[in-house]
Design an enzyme around this catalytic site. Structure first.
Site, mmCIF file in Angstrom:
data_model
loop_
_atom_site.group_PDB
_atom_site.id
_atom_site.type_symbol
_atom_site.label_atom_id
_atom_site.label_comp_id
_atom_site.label_asym_id
_atom_site.label_seq_id
_atom_site.Cartn_x
_atom_site.Cartn_y
_atom_site.Cartn_z
ATOM 1 N N PHE A 38 17.586 -12.011 -21.472
ATOM 2 C CA PHE A 38 16.851 -13.220 -21.845
ATOM 3 C C PHE A 38 15.516 -12.924 -22.517
ATOM 4 O O PHE A 38 14.993 -13.736 -23.285
ATOM 5 C CB PHE A 38 16.634 -14.101 -20.603
ATOM 6 C CG PHE A 38 15.482 -13.699 -19.732
ATOM 7 C CD1 PHE A 38 14.251 -14.341 -19.838
ATOM 8 C CD2 PHE A 38 15.615 -12.676 -18.799
ATOM 9 C CE1 PHE A 38 13.179 -13.982 -19.027
ATOM 10 C CE2 PHE A 38 14.555 -12.308 -17.995
ATOM 11 C CZ PHE A 38 13.338 -12.947 -18.102
ATOM 12 N N LYS A 39 14.958 -11.739 -22.249
ATOM 13 C CA LYS A 39 13.640 -11.407 -22.802
ATOM 14 C C LYS A 39 13.655 -11.301 -24.315
ATOM 15 O O LYS A 39 12.605 -11.412 -24.957
ATOM 16 C CB LYS A 39 13.136 -10.110 -22.173
ATOM 17 C CG LYS A 39 12.881 -10.250 -20.675
ATOM 18 C CD LYS A 39 12.458 -8.957 -20.011
ATOM 19 C CE LYS A 39 12.283 -9.168 -18.510
ATOM 20 N NZ LYS A 39 11.888 -7.938 -17.809
ATOM 21 N N ASP A 40 14.832 -11.128 -24.901
ATOM 22 C CA ASP A 40 14.931 -11.085 -26.361
ATOM 23 C C ASP A 40 14.488 -12.397 -26.998
ATOM 24 O O ASP A 40 13.930 -12.400 -28.102
ATOM 25 C CB ASP A 40 16.375 -10.796 -26.794
ATOM 26 C CG ASP A 40 16.808 -9.366 -26.491
ATOM 27 O OD1 ASP A 40 15.976 -8.453 -26.628
ATOM 28 O OD2 ASP A 40 17.984 -9.169 -26.122
#
Length: 554
Positions: free
Chosen positions: A121-123
Site C-alpha cells: 500500500f505504501k506505493d
C-alpha cells in the site's frame, strides 16, 4: 498567505510552528518543534459531490482531493494533474486500488492496495511523493548549473516495506538521492531484493551489521550532525510526511464510490472501513476522508499483538509495553520479523510491529481542538498544541499518558478497535482461502491472490479481515457494508501464507507467484556493507564519496 485557504496552510501539532505552505511542509517533513504538520482545517467536499465524483477515475479523484490541500499558487492545476497521472502510471491494475467482493452474504469487500511497483500500500503514497519532490527541486533549480543546483538527499532506516517503496518512488528522480539503511540479513529476501536490485545511480542501499535500532540511530545522528548538514540537504520520507497522508485519502473515496455504484448498495446503507495499522497513517487518512464529508459510519482499527492503539481505545491510556527475550520472540525471520525496533513483540505481520504509532499525534491534536478549544480560533489551536505537547512529553518521560474521558469518547465517535493474534491471523488466512465464496473475486492487474477458487490474504490483510468479521457481528448486513484494506500482496510474506495453507490439497504458492517475483533474486544488486563499528564518521565518509552535495547558495 492570502493565496491559500486554511486547508492549504499548515501548522505543527505541538503549537510551535504556523503558516507553512505545502512545499515547505513536504520538504521539511517534521516541524522544528518536533511536531507533525497538519492543515489548519480539514476541507469539506461539496454537498453534491456524488453527482460528479462517483464517476471519476482514481486519478481524477486524487487530483480533486489534492487540490483542496495544495494552493494553485504553489502547484498550478495543470502541473498537479500531470504529477498525479505520472504517479500512478506504473500500477498494474487499471483502477489503481480496485475494490473486490470477498463475501457477498456478509457484504464484506477488500480494497486491494498492492498493485504498485513493490506490491504494498505504501506505493500509493510514495510514488506521489517521489514525483512531488522532483517537481519542487526541478523548479528550484531552473536556470541553475552545476554546483549551484540544490540536491536533496533522502535518508531512512527500514525493516523492509518502507525502504523498497521509497526507493521505487525516488529512483531516477532529478536532483534527488536516496540512501536506505537496513539491518543486514534481517529483512525478508523479497524485500531486500526489491531494494538492492534497483541500480539507479541515485539509489544507495546500505546494509548495517547490526539491528534496526542501530540503523535508526544512524539516521537520527545524521540529521543532528551539523557537519554533514552543511554539505548535504537531508530529508525523510517516512510515514509522518503529510504528503503520504494526503495521498492515502484518495482510496477511501474511490472505494466508497465503487461500492455505492454496485447493485448490492441501497440508499441509506452504512459503510465501515477496517484498516490494519501500525503507525496509524493509513487509518488517519480515513479519518481525514470522514472529516471531509465522506459518509463513513465507523473506522475500525485492527492491530496485531503490538496493540498500543487497541489498548488506548479500551482504556484511554497510551502506554509503551516493551517486551524482551523469549517474550518478544515470534514471527518468521524469512518474512522480516527480526528487523524491528527493540522492545516489540515479533509477529507474522512485521510491518505492524511497533511500540509507538507516530501518526497518532495528529489525531490527538484534532481531539484536543474539539474537546478543549475555547476562545478565538488562534487560542483554540494554541490550546490543542499545548495539550499534545504535554502528552508527548509525558510519553517520553514515563512511557505513557492518560487522557480524560471526554477525549476518549470523542475518539470512540469515529473509531472502534480490534486486536488480532498470530493464531487468529493464520486461522483467517486459512478460513478465507477455504471458504471459496461463490461471489469472491480477484481484480485484474496482479497475479497471486487466488488459487483453486480461494482468495489468499497476506498476514497484514488477514488482520483487517479478522477485525471486519468481528465488526460484522456488531453491525450486520443488510444495512452495513464493510471494506477491509488489503495492504500487501501475499507473495511479500509467503512464509506466513505457507504456514497457514501448506496442508491444503492443491495449494502451491509457486503456482500463483507474480511474474515480477520470478528471478528477482538473480538480478544484479548494488549494496554497500557498513560496519556499525565504523560509527557516524564512517557513514559520513560514504555519503561524501557517493552522494552529491547541495548548493551552498540554496
Amino acid at each position: 498567505m492570502s493565496s491559500h485557504t486554511a486547508a492549504q496552510r499548515y501548522l505543527s501539532t505541538r503549537g510551535g510552528s504556523y503558516g507553512f505552505g505545502f512545499e515547505e511542509v513536504v520538504l521539511k517533513g517534521l516541524a522544528s518543534d518536533g511536531g507533525l504538520f497538519i492543515p489548519e482545517e480539514i476541507p469539506t467536499i461539496p454537498q453534491d459531490w456524488g453527482q460528479d465524483w462517483l464517476d471519476w477515475s482514481f486519478q481524477d479523484l486524487a487530483f480533486r482531493i489534492f487540490a483542496l490541500y495544495i494552493s494553485p499558487s504553489e502547484i498550478p492545476s495543470d502541473d498537479l494533474r500531470k504529477i498525479v497521472h505520472k504517479s500512478y502510471s506504473s500500477f498494474r491494475a487499471p483502477d489503481i486500488t480496485p475494490l473486490v467482493t470477498l463475501d457477498q452474504d456478509k457484504q464484506l469487500y477488500l480494497l486491494e492496495l498492492f498493485h504498485g511497483p513493490t506490491f504494498a500500500f505504501k506505493d500509493v503514497a510514495l510514488q506521489f511523493l517521489g514525483f512531488l519532490l522532483e517537481y519542487f527541486l526541478v523548479r528550484r533549480n531552473e536556470h541553475k548549473e552545476g554546483s549551484q543546483r540544490e540536491h536533496l538527499t533522502v535518508i531512512g532506516a527500514t525493516s523492509g516495506d518502507t525502504g523498497s517503496a521509497a526507493i521505487h518512488g525516488l529512483r531516477g528522480k532529478k536532483d534527488l538521492s536516496i540512501m536506505i539503511m537496513f539491518p543486514k540479513g534481517k529483512v525478508s529476501p523479497v524485500q531486500e531484493a526489491q531494494m538492492t536490485t534497483v541500480t539507479d545511480p541515485n539509489v544507495h542501499n546500505v546494509a548495517v551489521d547490526g539491528s534496526f535500532d542501530d540503523c535508526q540511530d544512524f539516521v537520527k545522528a545524521l540529521f543532528g550532525d551539523s557537519d554533514i548538514n552543511r554539505t548535504h540537504k537531508l530529508a525523510a520520507v517516512n510515514s509522518i510526511n503529510m504528503a503520504r497522508i494526503l495521498a492515502q485519502i484518495t482510496y477511501y473515496f474511490f472505494a466508497y464510490a465503487t461500492l455505492v455504484k454496485s447493485e448490492g448498495f441501497k440508499k441509506g446503507d452504512k459503510v465501515r472501513f477496517v484498516t490494519p495499522t501500525g503507525n496509524f497513517g493509513d487509518v488517519l487518512a480515513g479519518y481525514f476522508a470522514k472529516a471531509m464529508g465522506l459518509e463513513i459510519e465507523r473506522l475500525v482499527i485492527s492491530t496485531n499483538e503490538n496493540d498500543i492503539l487497541h489498548r488506548f481505545w479500551r482504556s484511554g491510556y497510551y502506554e509503551k509495553k516493551p517486551v524482551h527475550g523469549q517474550e518478544a520472540d515470534g514471527g518468521i525471520a524469512e518474512d522480516g520479523s527480526k528487523a524491528h525496533e527493540d522492545g516489540v513483540r515479533e509477529t507474522l505481520s512485521p510491518a505492524m510491529d511497533i511500540l509507538v504509532s507516530s501518526n497518532f499525534e495528529r489525531l490527538l491534536w484534532f481531539l484536543a481542538f474539539q474537546v478543549y478549544g475555547k476562545g478565538s480560533l488562534e487560542e483554540q489551536r494554541k490550546i490543542a498544541g499545548q495539550r499534545v505537547k504535554s502528552w508527548l512529553d509525558e510519553l517520553k518521560a514515563s512511557g505513557g499518558f492518560g487522557v480524560e474521558a471526554a477525549i476518549l469518547e470523542a475518539a470512540k465517535a469515529d473509531f472502534e478497535s480490534e486486536r488480532v493474534s498470530d493464531k487468529e491471523t493464520v486461522a483467517t488466512i486459512k478460513n478465507t482461502y477455504l471458504s471459496k465464496c461463490p461471489a469472491a473475486q480477484t481484480s485484474k492487474g496482479t497475479k497471486g491472490t487466488a488459487s483453486n477458487g480461494g482468495y489468499i490474504l497476506d498476514p497484514h490483510s488477514a488482520i483487517g479481515v479478522a477485525a471486519a468479521q468481528r465488526s460484522i457481528a456488531r453491525a450486520s448486513p443488510p444495512k452495513t457494508h464493510h471494506i477491509a484494506l488489503a495492504t500487501a500482496h501475499p507473495a511479500k510474506f509467503s512464509n506466513a501464507v505457507e504456514m497457514a495453507l501448506k496442508e491444503e490439497s492443491g495449494f502451491d504458492f509457486k503456482d500463483v507467484l507474480p511474474e515480477e517475483f520470478i528471478g528477482l533474486d538473480e538480478l544484479p544488486r548494488r549494496v554497500t556493507d557498513v560496519k556499525k563499528s565504523d560509527g557516524l564518521e564512517g557513514l559520513k565518509s560514504f555519503i561524501r564519496k557517493r552522494v552529491p552535495a547541495t548548493s551552498t547558495h540554496a
